[in-house]
Design a protein around this motif. Structure first.
Motif, short mmCIF file in Angstrom:
data_model
loop_
_atom_site.label_atom_id
_atom_site.label_comp_id
_atom_site.label_asym_id
_atom_site.label_seq_id
_atom_site.Cartn_x
_atom_site.Cartn_y
_atom_site.Cartn_z
N VAL A 72 40.00 28.98 65.03
CA VAL A 72 40.60 28.93 63.69
C VAL A 72 42.09 28.64 63.88
O VAL A 72 42.78 29.37 64.61
CB VAL A 72 40.41 30.26 62.93
N ASP A 73 42.57 27.58 63.27
CA ASP A 73 43.97 27.14 63.42
C ASP A 73 44.70 27.42 62.11
O ASP A 73 44.42 26.79 61.10
CB ASP A 73 43.97 25.64 63.75
N LEU A 74 45.63 28.40 62.13
CA LEU A 74 46.32 28.79 60.90
C LEU A 74 47.70 28.13 60.81
O LEU A 74 48.55 28.38 61.66
CB LEU A 74 46.49 30.32 60.85
N GLU A 75 47.87 27.32 59.78
CA GLU A 75 49.14 26.60 59.63
C GLU A 75 50.25 27.49 59.07
O GLU A 75 51.40 27.32 59.39
CB GLU A 75 48.96 25.40 58.69
N ARG A 76 49.88 28.46 58.25
CA ARG A 76 50.91 29.20 57.52
C ARG A 76 51.76 30.05 58.46
O ARG A 76 51.28 30.59 59.45
CB ARG A 76 50.29 30.06 56.41
N THR A 77 53.04 30.18 58.13
CA THR A 77 53.96 30.96 58.98
C THR A 77 54.68 32.05 58.18
O THR A 77 55.63 32.64 58.66
CB THR A 77 55.03 30.03 59.60
N ASP A 78 54.20 32.30 56.94
CA ASP A 78 54.85 33.33 56.12
C ASP A 78 54.38 34.71 56.58
O ASP A 78 53.59 34.84 57.51
CB ASP A 78 54.50 33.11 54.64
N THR A 79 54.87 35.75 55.90
CA THR A 79 54.57 37.12 56.32
C THR A 79 53.09 37.46 56.21
O THR A 79 52.60 38.36 56.89
CB THR A 79 55.37 38.14 55.49
N GLY A 80 52.35 36.74 55.38
CA GLY A 80 50.92 37.03 55.23
C GLY A 80 50.06 36.40 56.31
O GLY A 80 48.84 36.60 56.35
N ALA A 81 50.66 35.62 57.20
CA ALA A 81 49.89 34.88 58.21
C ALA A 81 49.11 35.82 59.12
O ALA A 81 47.96 35.56 59.47
CB ALA A 81 50.81 33.98 59.02
N MET A 82 49.74 36.92 59.52
CA MET A 82 49.06 37.84 60.44
C MET A 82 47.85 38.49 59.79
O MET A 82 46.81 38.67 60.42
CB MET A 82 50.04 38.90 60.98
N LEU A 83 47.98 38.84 58.49
CA LEU A 83 46.84 39.44 57.79
C LEU A 83 45.67 38.45 57.76
O LEU A 83 44.52 38.82 58.02
CB LEU A 83 47.23 39.84 56.36
N GLN A 84 45.98 37.18 57.50
CA GLN A 84 44.92 36.17 57.49
C GLN A 84 44.31 36.01 58.89
O GLN A 84 43.09 35.89 59.05
CB GLN A 84 45.44 34.82 56.99
N ALA A 85 45.15 36.05 59.91
CA ALA A 85 44.66 35.94 61.30
C ALA A 85 43.69 37.07 61.61
O ALA A 85 42.63 36.86 62.24
CB ALA A 85 45.83 35.95 62.27
N VAL A 86 44.04 38.28 61.17
CA VAL A 86 43.19 39.45 61.41
C VAL A 86 41.87 39.31 60.66
O VAL A 86 40.79 39.63 61.18
CB VAL A 86 43.96 40.74 61.04
N GLN A 87 41.93 38.81 59.41
CA GLN A 87 40.69 38.61 58.63
C GLN A 87 39.78 37.58 59.29
O GLN A 87 38.56 37.77 59.37
CB GLN A 87 41.05 38.20 57.20
N GLU A 88 40.38 36.50 59.79
CA GLU A 88 39.59 35.46 60.47
C GLU A 88 38.97 36.02 61.77
O GLU A 88 37.83 35.72 62.10
CB GLU A 88 40.47 34.24 60.79
N ALA A 89 39.75 36.83 62.48
CA ALA A 89 39.25 37.42 63.73
C ALA A 89 38.07 38.35 63.44
O ALA A 89 37.08 38.38 64.19
CB ALA A 89 40.37 38.18 64.43
N ARG A 90 38.16 39.07 62.34
CA ARG A 90 37.07 39.99 61.97
C ARG A 90 35.79 39.20 61.71
O ARG A 90 34.69 39.63 62.09
CB ARG A 90 37.47 40.78 60.72
N ARG A 91 35.94 38.05 61.08
CA ARG A 91 34.78 37.20 60.76
C ARG A 91 34.10 36.71 62.05
O ARG A 91 32.87 36.61 62.13
CB ARG A 91 35.28 36.02 59.92
N LEU A 92 34.89 36.45 63.09
CA LEU A 92 34.35 35.92 64.35
C LEU A 92 33.77 37.01 65.26
O LEU A 92 32.90 36.74 66.08
CB LEU A 92 35.47 35.19 65.13
N ALA A 93 34.29 38.25 65.12
CA ALA A 93 33.93 39.32 66.07
C ALA A 93 32.55 39.91 65.80
O ALA A 93 32.09 39.93 64.66
CB ALA A 93 34.99 40.42 66.02
N ARG A 94 31.91 40.37 66.89
CA ARG A 94 30.62 41.07 66.80
C ARG A 94 30.82 42.49 67.34
O ARG A 94 31.72 42.71 68.16
CB ARG A 94 29.57 40.37 67.67
N PRO A 95 29.95 43.45 66.93
CA PRO A 95 30.07 44.80 67.50
C PRO A 95 30.09 44.75 69.04
O PRO A 95 29.32 44.01 69.65
CB PRO A 95 28.82 45.51 66.97
N GLY A 96 30.99 45.52 69.63
CA GLY A 96 31.15 45.51 71.08
C GLY A 96 32.27 44.59 71.55
O GLY A 96 32.72 44.68 72.70
N ASP A 97 32.75 43.70 70.67
CA ASP A 97 33.86 42.79 71.03
C ASP A 97 35.20 43.52 70.93
O ASP A 97 35.32 44.57 70.30
CB ASP A 97 33.91 41.59 70.08
#
Length: 472
Positions: free
Chosen positions: A414-439
């Protein structure tokens, strides 16, 4: 101003290059010793003017906005470590035969008779943690000590202050070592060597050479990393005192004159009677927090320096148990729905990120920022088998994306273009979508933070805050 101590500073004309964390204490110390001090500084911002006013009130001359011209009559320059060797000021000093010292060199020369020994640590990554572990071990042995140097506590303050120490745990950067020609430690360690700060040093050879200065004149032990041949080469090249020993540390079974790991124990085969046959148990791997491989290596290096100083095995165990790592260094933030979230925002280069990724089996990796000239092929090729997915942020993320396409084409990115303060929250949400239990979702950016955040601490804080919002 030869290699001996300068005992009489009265009336000596000293130029201090740079204000900042090292320049201000250096200027104050030299002024207090009776020197005629002039401070030169490139910048002329509000912070510099505030520091200048404080020094001028003492009687120090400050010249803002011109760090290149050598003041008339200068007999010595004391420079901030970050000033590059190719600056015009140093060329002018060289032409005039004026010596240049760093703040570490100044501190070394201002030590009082019978002053504390220095146990010194350098390396591309792990310096601060190792020095703090070392100080914790020395304290557990009942020694008066402090973690000082590149760690935020000024060496000058430690050397000139009223507190008396038995031994100092000293973190040194390659910059500081470059400007510290007469430093001679009791014992020293180079933890690892990877390309970093090459813009400052000019080449990998020059960077390694400056790191290797830490071994010059060691009395008891030169501690090196058996997994990093470059560190052993530096020991071989060093001119040490008669009887000084090369001591390796390894994550495997140690040979004679090494510290290593055997069946979940940290053991010493260097500072024991009959090291051909005997090993001394120092601690359990579980005593090291966190017990990631690179952090166990840090603990072994710290233990080696402490043992070189004569510290008993019991103090190594107690010191490691008492130690708590600083924030943003492979710090476990939370578990959410069976996924572990880990903040290693301090992994600001590829070598640190590589060590971090190696600690986990299945990772969703959050990475990106300012690459500082780094390349990512080796890092990605090595980590490819562990990656569940990657979320990329920051200015130079395309470099990581291209390395992923070459070496881990099957890994979702997932390539996130945004660089504002909300970018990290979006990164974390995207990571949650990709992760499986045990990851493990791992923030190990392999890049500096200043494109989006004030520093790596703020980046780590933003990650932890976003993870807490998920949990809620």
């Amino acid at each position: 101003m030869g290699s001996g101590q300068v005992t009489d500073w009265q009336g000596k004309h000293v130029t201090v290059a740079g204000l900042g964390v090292s320049g201000v204490p250096a200027a104050k110390a030299l002024h207090g010793l009776g020197a005629e001090v002039t401070v030169v500084n490139d910048g002329d911002d509000a912070r510099a003017r505030e520091q200048a006013a404080e020094l001028e009130a003492l009687g120090v001359t400050v010249r803002l906005g011109d760090g290149d011209t050598l003041p008339d009559g200068t007999e010595l320059i004391v420079t901030a470590p970050g000033w590059r060797p190719d600056k015009p000021l140093f060329a002018a000093a060289d032409a005039a035969g004026v010596p240049v010292w760093g703040d570490v060199e100044l501190a070394w020369r201002l030590r009082k008779p019978g002053a504390a020994d220095w146990l010194a640590v350098t390396g591309t990554n792990g310096k601060t943690t190792t020095v703090q572990m070392l100080a914790s071990i020395l304290e557990a042995a009942g020694l008066r000590t402090a973690a000082v140097g590149n760690i935020g506590v000024s060496l000058l303050d430690a050397v000139l202050g009223d507190e008396e120490y038995d031994v100092l745990a000293v973190e040194l950067s390659s910059y500081q070592l470059h400007w510290a020609p007469s430093l001679r430690a009791h014992s020293a360690a180079v933890l690892n060597l990877a390309p970093d700060h090459l813009d400052w040093h000019g080449s990998m050879e020059a960077y390694a050479k400056d790191k290797g200065r830490i071994y010059e004149g060691n009395r008891v032990a030169c501690v090196y990393n058996t997994a990093d041949k470059a560190t052993e080469d530096l020991v071989r090249e060093a001119d040490v005192e008669e009887g000084c020993r090369a001591i390796g540390f390894t994550l495997g079974t140690p040979g004679p004159s090494q510290l290593g790991v055997v069946e979940g124990l940290l053991v010493d085969r260097a500072f024991v009677e009959n090291r051909q046959k005997n090993a001394q148990e120092l601690a359990e791997v579980a005593d090291v927090k966190p017990a990631a491989p690179h952090n166990i290596a840090n603990a072994l290096a710290a233990a080696a320096l402490a043992r070189a100083y004569g510290v008993p095995a019991s103090a190594v165990r107690e010191g490691l148990r008492n130690f708590t790592p600083d924030a943003h260094r492979i710090a476990h933030v939370a578990d959410v729905d069976g996924v572990a979230w880990v903040d290693d925002s301090k992994a600001t280069n590829t070598h640190a990120a590589q060590a971090s990724l190696a600690a986990y089996d299945s990772v969703v990796w959050i990475a990106g920022g300012l690459a500082k000239g780094a390349t990512f092929d080796e890092l990605v090729a090595e980590a490819a088998g562990r990656l569940r997915g990657a979320v990329l942020i920051g200015r130079d993320r395309a470099l990581i994306r291209e390395a992923l396409a070459r070496h881990a084409p099957e890994v979702p990115v997932v390539d996130l273009e945004r660089t504002d303060t909300g970018a990290m929250l979006q990164a974390v949400q995207e990571a949650r979508r990709l992760a499986r239990p045990g990851d493990t979702v791992l923030l190990a950016p392999a890049c500096a933070s200043m494109d989006m955040f004030a520093n790596y601490n703020k980046r780590g804080d933003a990650f932890a805050q976003a993870v807490r919002e998920l949990g809620a």
